[in-house]
Structure formats: structure tokens, C-alpha cells
Design a protein around this motif. Structure first.
Motif, mmCIF file in Angstrom:
data_model
loop_
_atom_site.group_PDB
_atom_site.id
_atom_site.type_symbol
_atom_site.label_atom_id
_atom_site.label_comp_id
_atom_site.label_asym_id
_atom_site.label_seq_id
_atom_site.Cartn_x
_atom_site.Cartn_y
_atom_site.Cartn_z
ATOM 1 N N VAL A 52 4.179 4.546 1.798
ATOM 2 C CA VAL A 52 4.551 5.746 1.054
ATOM 3 C C VAL A 52 4.779 5.376 -0.405
ATOM 4 O O VAL A 52 5.445 4.381 -0.714
ATOM 5 N N PHE A 53 4.243 6.201 -1.312
ATOM 6 C CA PHE A 53 4.425 6.021 -2.744
ATOM 7 C C PHE A 53 5.146 7.258 -3.291
ATOM 8 O O PHE A 53 4.741 8.387 -3.032
ATOM 9 N N GLY A 54 6.214 7.047 -4.047
ATOM 10 C CA GLY A 54 6.969 8.159 -4.601
ATOM 11 C C GLY A 54 8.159 7.669 -5.390
ATOM 12 O O GLY A 54 8.377 6.460 -5.541
ATOM 13 N N PRO B 41 7.721 2.242 -5.136
ATOM 14 C CA PRO B 41 8.189 3.258 -6.090
ATOM 15 C C PRO B 41 7.141 3.611 -7.144
ATOM 16 O O PRO B 41 6.574 2.729 -7.796
ATOM 17 N N VAL B 42 6.874 4.897 -7.260
ATOM 18 C CA VAL B 42 6.060 5.462 -8.336
ATOM 19 C C VAL B 42 6.777 6.738 -8.771
ATOM 20 O O VAL B 42 6.915 7.673 -7.968
ATOM 21 N N GLU C 56 -1.255 0.330 -7.735
ATOM 22 C CA GLU C 56 -0.786 0.148 -6.357
ATOM 23 C C GLU C 56 -1.910 0.392 -5.353
ATOM 24 O O GLU C 56 -2.058 -0.340 -4.363
ATOM 25 N N LEU C 57 -2.709 1.418 -5.590
ATOM 26 C CA LEU C 57 -3.792 1.723 -4.662
ATOM 27 C C LEU C 57 -4.886 0.661 -4.707
ATOM 28 O O LEU C 57 -5.498 0.337 -3.683
ATOM 29 N N ARG C 58 -5.131 0.102 -5.879
ATOM 30 C CA ARG C 58 -6.109 -0.987 -5.979
ATOM 31 C C ARG C 58 -5.641 -2.197 -5.189
ATOM 32 O O ARG C 58 -6.457 -2.881 -4.552
ATOM 33 N N ALA C 59 -4.343 -2.458 -5.222
ATOM 34 C CA ALA C 59 -3.807 -3.596 -4.471
ATOM 35 C C ALA C 59 -3.837 -3.337 -2.970
ATOM 36 O O ALA C 59 -4.141 -4.242 -2.177
ATOM 37 N N MET C 60 -3.556 -2.115 -2.563
ATOM 38 C CA MET C 60 -3.500 -1.798 -1.134
ATOM 39 C C MET C 60 -4.878 -1.583 -0.526
ATOM 40 O O MET C 60 -5.129 -1.922 0.617
ATOM 41 N N ALA D 162 -5.395 9.319 -10.606
ATOM 42 C CA ALA D 162 -5.431 7.877 -10.355
ATOM 43 C C ALA D 162 -6.724 7.452 -9.671
ATOM 44 O O ALA D 162 -6.922 6.253 -9.412
ATOM 45 N N GLY D 163 -7.584 8.418 -9.372
ATOM 46 C CA GLY D 163 -8.884 8.108 -8.780
ATOM 47 C C GLY D 163 -8.859 7.881 -7.289
ATOM 48 O O GLY D 163 -9.770 7.238 -6.749
#
Length: 351
Positions: A34-36, A51-52, A72-76, A95-96
Motif C-alpha cells: 500500500v502506498f499513501g 509512505p507517499v 516506488e513503483l519502479r522499485a516494486m 506517475a505512469g
């Protein structure tokens, strides 16, 4: 699958829905992150959280939120990203994130103010960039289609079950003859000014409002002053984790919102067997059917008649409770909601 769930500031229903998704998807063997905002992670205790800082409204720091989420999404490298709400959907789309599922839980209510054109433009971006849009009510589905959304589907959200409550302690704390309960964010959308105005007409009655939010100061001022110069019999409880106990103590539950999709408290009230008076707005008529007394938003007289009618006629209240329980039995469960989301993810990823 590796699944990323994104949400903005949340203190209630949307956050609880994401908790339900995390639990169900994790139990099915998926890895869910979860990102937020950090405060949201602390409130809901997500097992895997990054955290975002995505705010509830447009903010100069949005560019930073987009940059952080993209990193974060590139890393995950998730198989699918599922954003909840317009703000989360906007940041995720910029963020694509692909493929991107966006759940619309709320409607933009400011249609005429100075921000209206900006908000409409942001809605259009989210609607058109999402790979798949899930609307929790029919009017939200219609809105996304109007904005140019491509694949748009109805996806009602199942409310998490409440434990059986014990209202004895609350009844002892508030000894008035009648106890009226409303639960929700303290925000103009909730129409609490209507509830406060009606409460002044109810003798030997205490109205409890559980929740926190940006309209607290205005609401306290409305409670403290009025046409008669007397304080309304309304108590603001702040955020509460004992909604089951509050419902067990209540004689009538009330929703006075100017718009709702599938309001969590309305579902909780029907399942708990508490007679409900609610406004005829958004997705509430389709959700509640004849299981609640429906009134026009902002109508103090109608609210007064509906509440006093139930208080004065226990048989009518019991009949309404029976219809409410029958209606609640037709709603999707949390498991149904998780299964629909998982099916959508598999469709998009071909897994």
C-alpha cells in the motif's frame, strides 16, 4: 501477483475498504503493498506500506508525490496498480502506472466554485488515463463515462462486518430518553448542519456524531448558537472505534449527506438492526431501497418528521428494521468485493 494499492488521505470508509482488499488478496497468496500518506499507514496498520504523501485536495506538493510514487513503483515493479479515489488516481496516472485500475468512491461536489474547472479537468485526466475504472455506484459510473472513460464497470464495495455491540455503557453516559447516532467525516458533504437544526426540536434527546474532519469548528459553532440562542443537544465524539457499541445504544441512525455512494455507516446501521433515516442522494436509494426512511437533503422538516415518526411508533420502527435486514442480505460481502478486484487484475495481466 504483485499488487500496488494507492490511496490519499483517508480516515474512514475508503481506508477500511483497502484494509479488506489487503487482507483478502494476501490470503489468496498475492504480495500487496500500500502506498499513501504516513498518517494513513499508521491509522490502518497495513502490513506492507510505503509512505507517499498524497493530500485530500490539489496541493503544490503533488509533483513530489508523483515523483516519489514513480520511484516506488519502479522499485516494486507491480503487475497491477489499483488507486482508490480521484486524488490517488491522479497521482498514480501521472506517475505512469500501468495497468492502472482506479476506483471512484466519491463525487466532486464543487461544480460552481472557483476550483470547479480545475477539478473537472483533473477528473477527465483520471477517467481517460485509467486502464479500468470501477465505480462504487451507478452515478459514479455514469460520470466517468461522461468524462471519456473507456472500460468502466460498477463495483459495489462490501462493508466489513461489525461485532455485536453492547450499548449499556453509552446509555449510562447519555441518560436522555432518545439517542440518535450519525457517523462520518466532519465535512460539509455530510450535511450535519441539517441534523443540528433538527436536533433543537427533539426534547429529551441526545444526538451523537462520531467522526473527525475539517468542518469541526464550524459544526461546533452551529451547535453552540442558534435562532433561540440555546445550545443544541448534540455531542461530537471525535473518531471512535466502538461504532458497534454506539449502534447498540442508538434508537435511530441518521445520514444527512448531500451525496454518498455506498456509505459505510448506512450499511452498518441496517446490519445492526437500527432504524435508519437517510437522504435520497447518489447511490443511497439503490443501496437502501425500502430498508430506510429516505428524505431530501437539507430538509430539516422532513428529517424531524422521519425521526420523530420512528421514535413515536415502535411498530413502524420494527417494520423498517425488518426491511433493512432483508435489504442488507442482498449486498455483496467483503469476499465478493475482493474476488471482483482479483478477477479484474487477472484479466488485465492475463494471469
Amino acid at each position: 501477483m504483485k499488487i500496488a494499492l494507492v490511496l490519499a488521505t483517508s480516515t474512514g470508509g475508503v481506508g477500511k475498504h483497502v484494509v479488506s482488499l489487503v487482507e483478502g488478496l494476501t490470503a489468496a497468496g498475492h504480495r500487496v503493498v500500500v502506498f499513501g500518506p504516513r498518517a494513513v499507514g499508521e491509522r490502518f496498520g497495513f502490513p506492507l506500506f510505503r509512505p507517499v504523501e498524497i493530500s485530500a485536495g490539489p496541493h503544490p506538493k503533488d509533483a513530489l508525490a508523483v515523483w516519489n510514487l514513480r520511484a516506488e513503483l519502479r522499485a516494486m515493479r507491480p503487475d497491477v496498480v489499483h488507486a482508490h479515489g480521484l486524488r490517488a488516481g491522479l497521482v498514480a496516472s501521472l506517475a505512469g502506472a500501468r495497468p492502472l485500475v482506479v476506483s471512484w468512491h466519491n463525487q466532486v461536489l464543487d461544480k460552481t466554485g472557483p476550483k470547479a474547472k480545475v477539478l473537472a479537468a483533473l477528473e477527465r485526466v483520471v477517467a481517460r488515463r485509467a486502464t479500468l475504472t470501477l465505480g462504487v455506484s451507478d452515478d459514479l459510473v455514469a460520470r466517468v463515462l461522461e468524462l471519456g472513460g473507456r472500460d468502466v464497470r460498477l463495483a459495489p464495495v462490501g462493508a466489513p462486518p461489525l461485532p455485536v455491540g453492547d450499548g449499556a455503557a453509552i446509555r449510562k453516559e447519555y441518560p436522555e430518553k432518545n439517542l440518535i447516532l450519525s457517523v462520518g467525516r466532519l465535512h460539509p458533504q455530510k450535511g450535519y448542519d441539517t441534523l443540528v437544526a433538527a436536533a433543537r426540536r427533539w426534547p429529551d434527546t441526545r444526538v451523537l456524531i462520531a467522526g473527525s474532519g475539517p468542518a469541526e469548528a464550524e459544526l461546533r459553532a452551529a451547535i453552540d448558537t442558534g435562532a433561540t440562542g440555546t445550545r443544541a443537544p448534540v455531542t461530537l465524539l471525535g473518531h471512535r472505534d466502538d461504532v458497534a457499541d454506539l449502534l447498540a445504544a442508538a434508537d435511530v441512525a441518521v445520514v444527512t449527506s448531500v451525496w454518498e455512494a455506498r456509505q459505510l455507516f448506512a450499511q452498518e446501521a441496517l446490519r445492526a438492526g437500527v432504524p435508519l433515516v437517510a437522504t435520497k442522494v447518489g447511490g443511497l436509494p439503490g443501496l437502501l431501497g425500502d430498508g430506510a426512511a429516505l428524505i431530501a437533503p437539507g430538509d430539516v422538516d422532513a428529517l424531524d418528521r422521519a425521526v420523530t415518526g420512528l421514535l413515536d411508533d415502535p411498530d413502524a420502527a420494527a417494520r423498517l428494521v425488518g426491511r433493512g435486514r432483508a435489504r442488507a442480505a442482498t449486498w455483496p460481502s467483503e469476499a465478493d468485493t475482493v474476488a471482483q478486484a482479483e478477477a479484474c487484475y487477472r484479466e488485465l495481466t492475463g494471469s
